[in-house]
Design a protein around this motif. Structure first.
Motif, PDB file in Angstrom:
ATOM      1  N   ASP A  44       0.849  -1.184   0.000  1.00 20.30           N
ATOM      2  CA  ASP A  44       0.000   0.000   0.000  1.00 20.30           C
ATOM      3  C   ASP A  44       0.891   1.241   0.000  1.00 20.30           C
ATOM      4  OD1 ASP A  44      -1.755   2.051   0.529  1.00 20.30           O
ATOM      5  OD2 ASP A  44      -2.799   1.004   2.161  1.00 20.30           O
ATOM      6  N   TYR A  45       0.731   2.095  -1.015  1.00 16.28           N
ATOM      7  CA  TYR A  45       1.573   3.296  -1.096  1.00 16.28           C
ATOM      8  C   TYR A  45       1.290   4.280   0.029  1.00 16.28           C
ATOM      9  CZ  TYR A  45      -2.641   5.183  -3.232  1.00 16.28           C
ATOM     10  OH  TYR A  45      -3.942   5.563  -3.460  1.00 16.28           O
ATOM     11  N   ARG A  46       0.216   4.036   0.805  1.00 17.89           N
ATOM     12  CA  ARG A  46      -0.078   4.917   1.945  1.00 17.89           C
ATOM     13  C   ARG A  46       0.535   4.398   3.238  1.00 17.89           C
ATOM     14  NH1 ARG A  46      -5.980   4.401  -0.351  1.00 17.89           N
ATOM     15  NH2 ARG A  46      -5.059   2.333  -0.273  1.00 17.89           N
ATOM     16  N   SER A  47       1.205   3.221   3.151  1.00 15.52           N
ATOM     17  CA  SER A  47       1.774   2.615   4.361  1.00 15.52           C
ATOM     18  C   SER A  47       3.283   2.817   4.383  1.00 15.52           C
ATOM     19  CB  SER A  47       1.426   1.114   4.371  1.00 15.52           C
ATOM     20  OG  SER A  47       2.448   0.379   4.983  1.00 15.52           O
ATOM     21  N   LEU A  48       3.778   3.483   5.427  1.00 14.82           N
ATOM     22  CA  LEU A  48       5.218   3.719   5.519  1.00 14.82           C
ATOM     23  C   LEU A  48       6.012   2.415   5.615  1.00 14.82           C
ATOM     24  CD1 LEU A  48       7.535   5.705   5.492  1.00 14.82           C
ATOM     25  CD2 LEU A  48       7.184   6.079   7.949  1.00 14.82           C
ATOM     26  N   PRO A  49       5.586   1.441   6.416  1.00  9.62           N
ATOM     27  CA  PRO A  49       6.337   0.173   6.434  1.00  9.62           C
ATOM     28  C   PRO A  49       6.418  -0.474   5.044  1.00  9.62           C
ATOM     29  CG  PRO A  49       4.800   0.258   8.282  1.00  9.62           C
ATOM     30  CD  PRO A  49       4.518   1.468   7.443  1.00  9.62           C
ATOM     31  N   ASP A  50       5.341  -0.434   4.265  1.00  7.69           N
ATOM     32  CA  ASP A  50       5.367  -1.011   2.910  1.00  7.69           C
ATOM     33  C   ASP A  50       6.357  -0.247   2.026  1.00  7.69           C
ATOM     34  OD1 ASP A  50       3.440  -2.682   3.831  1.00  7.69           O
ATOM     35  OD2 ASP A  50       1.906  -2.169   2.353  1.00  7.69           O
ATOM     36  N   LEU A  51       6.332   1.080   2.168  1.00  6.60           N
ATOM     37  CA  LEU A  51       7.243   1.895   1.350  1.00  6.60           C
ATOM     38  C   LEU A  51       8.694   1.637   1.739  1.00  6.60           C
ATOM     39  CD1 LEU A  51       5.198   5.225   1.408  1.00  6.60           C
ATOM     40  CD2 LEU A  51       5.746   3.921  -0.661  1.00  6.60           C
ATOM     41  N   ARG A  52       8.951   1.487   3.025  1.00  4.67           N
ATOM     42  CA  ARG A  52      10.327   1.228   3.487  1.00  4.67           C
ATOM     43  C   ARG A  52      10.829  -0.112   2.963  1.00  4.67           C
ATOM     44  NH1 ARG A  52      11.977   4.855   7.384  1.00  4.67           N
ATOM     45  NH2 ARG A  52      10.456   5.511   8.948  1.00  4.67           N
ATOM     46  N   ARG A  53       9.965  -1.112   3.055  1.00  2.17           N
ATOM     47  CA  ARG A  53      10.330  -2.460   2.590  1.00  2.17           C
ATOM     48  C   ARG A  53      10.677  -2.393   1.100  1.00  2.17           C
ATOM     49  NH1 ARG A  53       6.450  -6.015   0.695  1.00  2.17           N
ATOM     50  NH2 ARG A  53       4.859  -4.741   1.676  1.00  2.17           N
ATOM     51  N   PHE A  54       9.840  -1.688   0.343  1.00  2.00           N
ATOM     52  CA  PHE A  54      10.045  -1.579  -1.094  1.00  2.00           C
ATOM     53  C   PHE A  54      11.332  -0.808  -1.400  1.00  2.00           C
ATOM     54  CE2 PHE A  54       9.117   1.067  -4.951  1.00  2.00           C
ATOM     55  CZ  PHE A  54       9.262   0.046  -5.878  1.00  2.00           C
ATOM     56  N   ALA A  55      11.528   0.318  -0.730  1.00  2.31           N
ATOM     57  CA  ALA A  55      12.672   1.201  -1.015  1.00  2.31           C
ATOM     58  C   ALA A  55      14.005   0.505  -0.711  1.00  2.31           C
ATOM     59  CB  ALA A  55      12.551   2.485  -0.212  1.00  2.31           C
ATOM     60  N   ALA A  56      13.975  -0.454   0.209  1.00  2.00           N
ATOM     61  CA  ALA A  56      15.224  -1.126   0.608  1.00  2.00           C
ATOM     62  C   ALA A  56      15.895  -1.799  -0.580  1.00  2.00           C
ATOM     63  CB  ALA A  56      14.927  -2.139   1.708  1.00  2.00           C
ATOM     64  N   SER A  57      15.116  -2.142  -1.618  1.00  2.00           N
ATOM     65  CA  SER A  57      15.713  -2.839  -2.767  1.00  2.00           C
ATOM     66  C   SER A  57      15.889  -1.911  -3.980  1.00  2.00           C
ATOM     67  CB  SER A  57      14.821  -4.020  -3.150  1.00  2.00           C
ATOM     68  OG  SER A  57      13.558  -3.531  -3.549  1.00  2.00           O
ATOM     69  N   CYS A  58      15.780  -0.601  -3.773  1.00  2.32           N
ATOM     70  CA  CYS A  58      15.847   0.338  -4.910  1.00  2.32           C
ATOM     71  C   CYS A  58      17.027   1.298  -4.757  1.00  2.32           C
ATOM     72  CB  CYS A  58      14.578   1.185  -4.982  1.00  2.32           C
ATOM     73  SG  CYS A  58      13.068   0.244  -5.173  1.00  2.32           S
ATOM     74  N   ASP A  59      17.649   1.664  -5.894  1.00  2.13           N
ATOM     75  CA  ASP A  59      18.682   2.705  -5.877  1.00  2.13           C
ATOM     76  C   ASP A  59      18.057   4.094  -5.823  1.00  2.13           C
ATOM     77  OD1 ASP A  59      20.949   0.951  -6.194  1.00  2.13           O
ATOM     78  OD2 ASP A  59      20.152   0.546  -8.196  1.00  2.13           O
TER      79      ASP A  59
END
Ligand code: ADP
Length: 387
Positions: A44-59
């Motif tokens: 969910d793009y409104r969830s900070l934990p989801d965004l953090r998890r996703f961002a961990a694998s992105c440059d």
């Protein structure tokens, strides 16, 4: 890319050629970009934990839409994630009141406006709107400050009574003078962190019921002087607002020949889809170049006239079937390029677009319209695409 709609899907196409592969934060497996992205992340793009998890694998993290809460974008940046465009820039694409305040400070022309969100009660809002109506005249325009798209969240009110449903809903609202629009245009530019800017020719965006149906490059009715002004304005705004990636500036051209800014988008934009075939560098490639801090690509047109027409879904039972419609269309007009977003057809939904290129405006435009119309409505369309 946060969001996995058609913009992410077309960005993926551009990424492949650059030796990159975008990851997407999708809502569902059916999302257009999730269908073409291995290991799509779901959340969910409104969830900070989801965004953090996703961002961990992105440059680098960038966006397919503007709805990620600003405080989450700030939290990611504070945790060391490179997010482009940043929260301070994106704000002006997320919040129409903040945009009007900033553009007014910068002396950029727009319709007269009033932020109704500060009023203490619905009665105060109503009074403020009545007062504003006295100043600018009725009809006037009322918009949801956040969350609108494709004209949803924009209402033209003939009188104060028409405001009742919006006031009752408690939505934060911005009022605007009804601009005396002759036609609408968009100036699309890109800017890199290094500060390099690049712009495409200003395009005309044909709107029907708040939805863009056609984009014509270059804008045929726009005087050269106004085209130059619009392009310079968009480049200046990209720099002033510290935008990285694509900035689309939607503008009205009034009957008295003035340019007024309507709104800003900071992501690849519908008014730039024509660049896939119509420019040496597409907006999707340029967005990637910008957020990866590569030098930007050349933006010259590949044909004198380029017309993109959106395919707005027709009824479910459209005949012949989509595959057959594609077949007929390809046979009849082998030069028309088809883009389908992998979405289900629903009336009015943007499910794809077509692009036609050539020398003669009327011919190219008629072809793009007829092709989009046939793809959407098949046998119900007023064109015969059967050979
Ligand atoms: P969205 O965020 O849904 O795209 P916009 O603010 O771009 O909404 O408005 C959608 C359309 O509504 C515009 O393209 C334009 O045709 C019309 N519109 C918006 N604001 C005004 C205005 N102040 N005066 C006249 N028409 C307007």
């Amino acid at each position: 890319m946060v969001g996995a709609g058609q913009l992410a899907r077309m960005t993926q196409q551009a990424a492949i050629a650059l030796g990159q592969s975008i990851r997407v934060l999708a809502e569902s497996e059916e999302d257009g970009a999730a269908l073409v992205t291995p290991n799509a992340e779901f959340g969910d793009y409104r969830s900070l934990p989801d965004l953090r998890r996703f961002a961990a694998s992105c440059d680098v993290v960038t966006f397919d839409h503007e709805h990620v809460p600003a405080e989450h974008i700030r939290a990611l940046a504070e945790a060391g994630v490179t997010v482009l465009p940043g929260a301070d820039a994106l704000r002006y694409a997320q919040d129409k009141a903040a945009m009007r305040v900033r553009l007014t400070e910068l002396g950029v022309p727009g319709p007269r406006w009033l932020d109704l969100s500060d009023a203490a009660s619905a009665d105060d809002t109503r009074r403020a709107l009545v007062e504003f109506g006295r100043e600018v005249g009725w009809p006037l325009v009322v918009k949801a400050i956040t969350g609108g798209y494709d004209g949803r969240g924009v209402w033209v009110l003939d009188s104060i009574q028409d405001a009742d449903p919006m006031l009752a809903a408690g939505t934060s609202l911005l009022a605007e003078e009804l601009a005396d629009i002759d036609f609408e245009v968009a100036a699309v530019v890109a800017r890199s962190p290094f500060g390099q800017g690049a712009s495409w020719p200003v395009v005309e965006t044909v709107q029907v019921g708040g939805i863009c149906t056609e984009v014509i490059a270059p804008a045929p009715r726009l005087p050269a002087l106004l085209a130059d002004q619009a392009e310079s304005l968009a480049l200046r705004l990209a720099a002033e607002l510290d935008v990285v990636g694509i900035l689309a500036v939607e503008l009205f051209v009034t009957r008295s020949g003035r340019l007024l800014v309507n709104e800003l988008a900071m992501r690849p934009h519908n008014s730039g889809h024509w660049t896939i075939e119509g420019s040496r560098t597409s907006q999707f490639e340029q967005h990637l170049r910008a957020v990866l801090d590569y030098p930007l690509g050349v933006t010259t047109q590949t044909a004198p006239v380029v017309v993109m027409a959106n395919v707005l879904g027709g009824p479910d039972d459209t005949k012949p079937a989509l595959d057959e419609r594609v077949h007929h269309l390809m046979a009849k007009w082998p030069d028309v390029k088809i883009h389908l977003y992998g979405k289900g057809f629903r009336p009015g939904r943007k499910v794809g677009h077509v692009t036609a290129l050539g020398h003669d405006l009327d011919t190219v435009r008629a072809r793009a319209r007829a092709a989009a119309e046939y793809l959407a409505n098949g046998d119900r369309a007023e064109v015969d695409a059967h050979e």
